[in-house]
Design an enzyme around this catalytic site. Structure first.
Site, mmCIF file in Angstrom:
data_model
loop_
_atom_site.group_PDB
_atom_site.id
_atom_site.type_symbol
_atom_site.label_atom_id
_atom_site.label_comp_id
_atom_site.label_asym_id
_atom_site.label_seq_id
_atom_site.Cartn_x
_atom_site.Cartn_y
_atom_site.Cartn_z
ATOM 1 N N TRP A 211 46.162 51.769 44.787
ATOM 2 C CA TRP A 211 46.577 53.182 44.783
ATOM 3 C C TRP A 211 45.388 54.091 45.106
ATOM 4 O O TRP A 211 45.521 55.049 45.873
ATOM 5 C CB TRP A 211 47.231 53.556 43.448
ATOM 6 C CG TRP A 211 48.688 53.194 43.441
ATOM 7 C CD1 TRP A 211 49.246 52.041 42.982
ATOM 8 C CD2 TRP A 211 49.777 53.974 43.981
ATOM 9 N NE1 TRP A 211 50.613 52.058 43.187
ATOM 10 C CE2 TRP A 211 50.968 53.230 43.801
ATOM 11 C CE3 TRP A 211 49.864 55.226 44.597
ATOM 12 C CZ2 TRP A 211 52.217 53.696 44.204
ATOM 13 C CZ3 TRP A 211 51.110 55.690 45.000
ATOM 14 C CH2 TRP A 211 52.269 54.934 44.813
ATOM 15 N N TRP B 211 47.535 68.772 43.062
ATOM 16 C CA TRP B 211 48.791 68.042 43.244
ATOM 17 C C TRP B 211 49.961 68.979 42.982
ATOM 18 O O TRP B 211 49.860 69.898 42.172
ATOM 19 C CB TRP B 211 48.869 66.866 42.260
ATOM 20 C CG TRP B 211 47.723 65.903 42.367
ATOM 21 C CD1 TRP B 211 46.679 65.751 41.503
ATOM 22 C CD2 TRP B 211 47.485 64.962 43.426
ATOM 23 N NE1 TRP B 211 45.812 64.780 41.943
ATOM 24 C CE2 TRP B 211 46.283 64.276 43.130
ATOM 25 C CE3 TRP B 211 48.159 64.630 44.610
ATOM 26 C CZ2 TRP B 211 45.747 63.286 43.948
ATOM 27 C CZ3 TRP B 211 47.630 63.640 45.423
ATOM 28 C CH2 TRP B 211 46.446 62.980 45.095
ATOM 29 N N GLU C 92 42.767 37.914 51.712
ATOM 30 C CA GLU C 92 43.683 38.627 50.801
ATOM 31 C C GLU C 92 43.412 38.217 49.359
ATOM 32 O O GLU C 92 43.394 39.054 48.460
ATOM 33 C CB GLU C 92 45.146 38.360 51.177
ATOM 34 C CG GLU C 92 45.544 38.890 52.548
ATOM 35 C CD GLU C 92 45.173 40.344 52.773
ATOM 36 O OE1 GLU C 92 45.305 41.156 51.843
ATOM 37 O OE2 GLU C 92 44.726 40.673 53.885
ATOM 38 N N ASN D 183 53.718 44.301 51.287
ATOM 39 C CA ASN D 183 52.445 45.030 51.260
ATOM 40 C C ASN D 183 52.388 46.197 52.251
ATOM 41 O O ASN D 183 51.949 47.295 51.912
ATOM 42 C CB ASN D 183 51.290 44.060 51.537
ATOM 43 C CG ASN D 183 49.961 44.789 51.555
ATOM 44 O OD1 ASN D 183 49.565 45.384 50.549
ATOM 45 N ND2 ASN D 183 49.284 44.775 52.690
ATOM 46 N N TRP E 53 40.621 40.170 48.266
ATOM 47 C CA TRP E 53 40.926 41.570 47.882
ATOM 48 C C TRP E 53 41.310 41.635 46.399
ATOM 49 O O TRP E 53 40.959 42.567 45.683
ATOM 50 C CB TRP E 53 42.072 42.136 48.736
ATOM 51 C CG TRP E 53 41.575 42.825 49.984
ATOM 52 C CD1 TRP E 53 41.619 42.321 51.242
ATOM 53 C CD2 TRP E 53 40.958 44.124 50.082
ATOM 54 N NE1 TRP E 53 41.067 43.233 52.123
ATOM 55 C CE2 TRP E 53 40.658 44.343 51.439
ATOM 56 C CE3 TRP E 53 40.628 45.117 49.160
ATOM 57 C CZ2 TRP E 53 40.049 45.513 51.899
ATOM 58 C CZ3 TRP E 53 40.019 46.287 49.612
ATOM 59 C CH2 TRP E 53 39.733 46.473 50.958
ATOM 60 N N TRP F 151 48.526 60.186 42.561
ATOM 61 C CA TRP F 151 48.663 58.734 42.733
ATOM 62 C C TRP F 151 48.896 58.027 41.402
ATOM 63 O O TRP F 151 49.495 56.951 41.358
ATOM 64 C CB TRP F 151 47.446 58.152 43.459
ATOM 65 C CG TRP F 151 46.125 58.303 42.745
ATOM 66 C CD1 TRP F 151 45.203 59.296 42.921
ATOM 67 C CD2 TRP F 151 45.565 57.438 41.741
ATOM 68 N NE1 TRP F 151 44.120 59.108 42.103
ATOM 69 C CE2 TRP F 151 44.313 57.970 41.363
ATOM 70 C CE3 TRP F 151 45.985 56.264 41.130
ATOM 71 C CZ2 TRP F 151 43.486 57.379 40.405
ATOM 72 C CZ3 TRP F 151 45.168 55.674 40.173
ATOM 73 C CH2 TRP F 151 43.942 56.225 39.821
HETATM 74 P P1 FAD Z 1 50.022 37.458 50.361
HETATM 75 O O1 FAD Z 1 49.880 38.221 51.625
HETATM 76 O O2 FAD Z 1 50.591 36.114 50.439
HETATM 77 O O3 FAD Z 1 48.550 37.416 49.720
HETATM 78 C C1 FAD Z 1 48.127 36.364 48.838
HETATM 79 C C2 FAD Z 1 47.586 36.966 47.563
HETATM 80 O O4 FAD Z 1 46.444 37.775 47.852
HETATM 81 C C3 FAD Z 1 48.557 37.884 46.857
HETATM 82 O O5 FAD Z 1 49.469 37.161 46.065
HETATM 83 C C4 FAD Z 1 47.616 38.744 46.043
HETATM 84 O O6 FAD Z 1 47.213 38.115 44.858
HETATM 85 C C5 FAD Z 1 46.416 38.886 46.951
HETATM 86 N N1 FAD Z 1 46.489 40.123 47.726
HETATM 87 C C6 FAD Z 1 47.110 40.339 48.907
HETATM 88 N N2 FAD Z 1 46.921 41.602 49.331
HETATM 89 C C7 FAD Z 1 46.185 42.227 48.373
HETATM 90 C C8 FAD Z 1 45.652 43.535 48.230
HETATM 91 N N3 FAD Z 1 45.830 44.478 49.173
HETATM 92 N N4 FAD Z 1 44.951 43.829 47.122
HETATM 93 C C9 FAD Z 1 44.735 42.882 46.164
HETATM 94 N N5 FAD Z 1 45.203 41.609 46.262
HETATM 95 C C10 FAD Z 1 45.907 41.283 47.352
HETATM 96 N N6 FAD Z 1 49.138 43.332 44.360
HETATM 97 C C11 FAD Z 1 49.341 42.790 43.146
HETATM 98 O O7 FAD Z 1 49.191 41.572 42.992
HETATM 99 N N7 FAD Z 1 49.702 43.561 42.076
HETATM 100 C C12 FAD Z 1 49.893 44.909 42.189
HETATM 101 O O8 FAD Z 1 50.195 45.567 41.193
HETATM 102 C C13 FAD Z 1 49.729 45.510 43.468
HETATM 103 N N8 FAD Z 1 49.941 46.825 43.646
HETATM 104 C C14 FAD Z 1 49.777 47.376 44.889
HETATM 105 C C15 FAD Z 1 49.984 48.748 45.059
HETATM 106 C C16 FAD Z 1 49.831 49.335 46.310
HETATM 107 C C17 FAD Z 1 50.024 50.818 46.477
HETATM 108 C C18 FAD Z 1 49.461 48.532 47.414
HETATM 109 C C19 FAD Z 1 49.288 49.148 48.776
HETATM 110 C C20 FAD Z 1 49.239 47.173 47.256
HETATM 111 C C21 FAD Z 1 49.379 46.578 46.001
HETATM 112 N N9 FAD Z 1 49.167 45.193 45.805
HETATM 113 C C22 FAD Z 1 49.330 44.653 44.559
HETATM 114 C C23 FAD Z 1 48.617 44.354 46.882
HETATM 115 C C24 FAD Z 1 49.641 43.608 47.753
HETATM 116 O O9 FAD Z 1 50.623 44.481 48.195
HETATM 117 C C25 FAD Z 1 50.292 42.422 47.049
HETATM 118 O O10 FAD Z 1 49.304 41.604 46.455
HETATM 119 C C26 FAD Z 1 51.090 41.552 48.033
HETATM 120 O O11 FAD Z 1 52.075 42.335 48.645
HETATM 121 C C27 FAD Z 1 51.709 40.398 47.290
HETATM 122 O O12 FAD Z 1 52.540 39.647 48.126
HETATM 123 P P2 FAD Z 1 52.147 38.157 48.518
HETATM 124 O O13 FAD Z 1 51.801 37.375 47.288
HETATM 125 O O14 FAD Z 1 53.207 37.625 49.366
HETATM 126 O O15 FAD Z 1 50.802 38.402 49.331
#
Ligand code: FAD
Length: 480
Positions: free
Chosen positions: A385, A309, A278, A344, A281, A362
């Site tokens: 997105w 759209w 993650e 997420n 990502w 989007w």
């Molecule tokens: P954890 O599951 O604990 O993951 C640890 C870290 O990994 C996160 O803090 C984050 O930095 C990174 N991470 C996790 N999943 C993703 C992912 N899919 N893409 C990129 N990095 C990831 N994340 C953001 O930080 N900022 C945003 O603006 C953002 N917008 C999003 C918009 C959409 C439509 C979607 C589907 C996802 C988005 N995410 C975004 C990714 C993800 O949802 C969040 O990073 C995550 O929910 C953060 O919660 P956590 O720190 O508990 O994640």
């Protein structure tokens, strides 16, 4: 060699003492250090910040100032164009040296590159250091020498490139200048919402600042990392780290997080690897953004430029308010209001609903998230997105359309998440919690629900919307 005049250290989205390369280099020099925060014009540098992040910034700045004061220093606050501010502060402080950590988003690089040149032309010494990523986006390239567009090979390359360098310790003391330059009072920057104060419940879960970030990391590693691989997909559980806003403001570095997951012999390897993926990502998103600066504005798959759209404003408004009539979507959108955050899994469902069920561009969803998420991130938000839309690199194909009822039933089987954020459904039998519109009348009556009155009827029929979306997608396929 020790500099004879103070060194300015300009902090941006890196509000921490630990693992901060620019600060460590300034401290190691032995000269006086002047930590500086600049409120940049809205369209440059760190901006524009959404409202939820303005809330976070207020508290993050005061926490950071306190940390600096504890090691004998302080934080100077100024507003304006960075070149003017740096020139003024330097004149006041008798300094001609500035250090900062690099930014990798288009606003940041568009500000920093010409700024560096202008400062050097004026005789400044400018040193920039690696910033907010495990590896700089100029480090990993694919076999043909280009940037990665597919996650899995990117992840393999990241793993193969070895451990990221160990995080560096925070300085124990900073030398203060003989005279501090003038500072503004950030409490007067009007960062907090007033009427209405929609952020009043943010403090239920968030503690902005480096200490809050470190506590969050420790709790996650001790209590949640074991089992992360499965729990991370269950929105009702606290199964993820909640580190994202801390990362967005640089209160913790990904390197610190990565290294904290080393040597955990008791934790299943699968959980550690899934969590690190993650983080990767996030890293991948930054690589995409760095090499495609218009990632938040333009479809990477240009076929989508011709997508028709519908952009119905009423539907958009219902989505933002959490009044679509699909409980899992509404719970997510209301979690966003309540805490500036959304799980997420639910982000994916809510985004898919906006794009595919409502056929809304989007980019409108991306902008709404940017304004309302405390973790809004120019790279992860834009890349995610585009991923959901199917218009991005390594995207989920457009024809993969989430069914909000089935997703709810699979990931929130008892409806605990829905009940938490959509209290008007709290008494509904779990069998119908994700489909109140097909609940028998007595079940609705027993739960005190009148569809269309106490809880909305569905904004659209999902089966109809699905066919409509697939037909719209077929049009752009035919045209290409
Ligand atoms: P954890 O599951 O604990 O993951 C640890 C870290 O990994 C996160 O803090 C984050 O930095 C990174 N991470 C996790 N999943 C993703 C992912 N899919 N893409 C990129 N990095 C990831 N994340 C953001 O930080 N900022 C945003 O603006 C953002 N917008 C999003 C918009 C959409 C439509 C979607 C589907 C996802 C988005 N995410 C975004 C990714 C993800 O949802 C969040 O990073 C995550 O929910 C953060 O919660 P956590 O720190 O508990 O994640």
């Amino acid at each position: 060699m020790k500099s004879s005049s103070p060194i300015l250290v300009w902090f941006r989205k890196d509000l921490r003492l630990g693992d901060h390369h620019a600060l460590a280099a300034a401290a190691a020099d032995g000269a006086a250090v002047i930590p500086l925060y600049i409120r940049e014009p809205a369209d440059s540098g760190n901006g524009p910040l959404g409202d939820a992040q303005r809330w976070w910034l207020q508290y993050s700045l005061s926490a950071f100032r306190e940390s600096l004061q504890q090691i004998g220093s302080d934080l100077v606050f100024r507003s304006g164009d960075p070149l003017d501010v740096i020139a003024d502060v330097s004149r006041e402080a008798g300094s001609a040296t500035i250090f900062w950590n690099r930014r990798y988003d288009p606003n940041g690089t568009a500000t920093d590159a010409p700024l560096k040149k202008a400062l050097v032309d004026r005789g400044f010494t400018v040193n920039s250091f690696a910033g907010q990523l495990l590896h700089e986006p100029t480090r990993l390239f694919n076999k043909t020498g280009g940037p990665y567009r597919v996650f899995t090979p990117f992840w393999r390359a990241l793993e193969a490139s070895g451990e990221p360098p160990a995080p560096i310790d925070p300085p124990e003391r900073l030398v203060a200048p003989e005279r501090w330059p003038a500072s503004e009072d950030p409490d007067r920057w009007n960062l907090l919402p007033t009427q209405p104060n929609w952020a009043s419940r943010f403090t239920e879960i968030w503690t902005p600042g480096e200490v809050g970030a470190a506590d969050r990391l420790q709790t996650f590693i001790e209590d949640t990392l074991d089992g992360y691989k499965t729990a991370r997909d269950v929105p009702a559980d606290a199964g993820t780290s909640l580190l994202s806003p801390h990362l967005a403001f640089g209160e913790i570095s990904p390197t610190q997080i990565w290294h904290a997951t080393r040597g955990l012999t008791e934790t299943p390897v699968d959980d550690i690897v899934t969590f690190r993926k993650e983080l990767a990502w996030r890293e991948f998103s930054y690589n995409l953004l760095f090499h495609n600066p218009d990632l938040g504005r333009r479809n990477l798959d240009r076929r989508f430029d011709g997508f028709r759209w519908l952009d119905n404003d009423d539907h958009f408004e219902r989505w933002t308010m959490g009044h679509t009539g699909y409980p899992i979507v509404d719970a997510g959108m209301r979690q966003l209001w309540r805490h500036g955050y959304m799980h997420n899994r639910v982000r994916m469902i809510a985004a898919s609903f906006l794009i595919k069920d409502l056929l809304i561009d989007w980019r409108r969803g991306e902008a709404w998230f940017r304004d309302t998420l405390v973790d809004a991130d120019p790279a992860s938000n834009a890349a995610s997105w585009q991923w959901v839309a199917g218009s991005g690199a390594d995207a989920s194909p457009f024809f993969r359309i989430f069914n909000p009822v089935l997703q709810g039933e699979k990931f929130d089987p008892n409806g605990d998440y829905v009940k938490r954020f959509v209290p008007e459904l709290a008494d509904l039998d779990a069998r119908y919690i994700h489909r109140p519109f097909s609940a028998p009348q007595p079940a609705l009556a027993a739960a005190g629900i009148t569809l269309g009155v106490t809880y909305p009827a569905p904004v659209i029929d999902h089966a109809f919307a699905r066919d409509r979306a697939l037909a719209a997608f077929q049009e752009i396929r035919n045209a290409s």
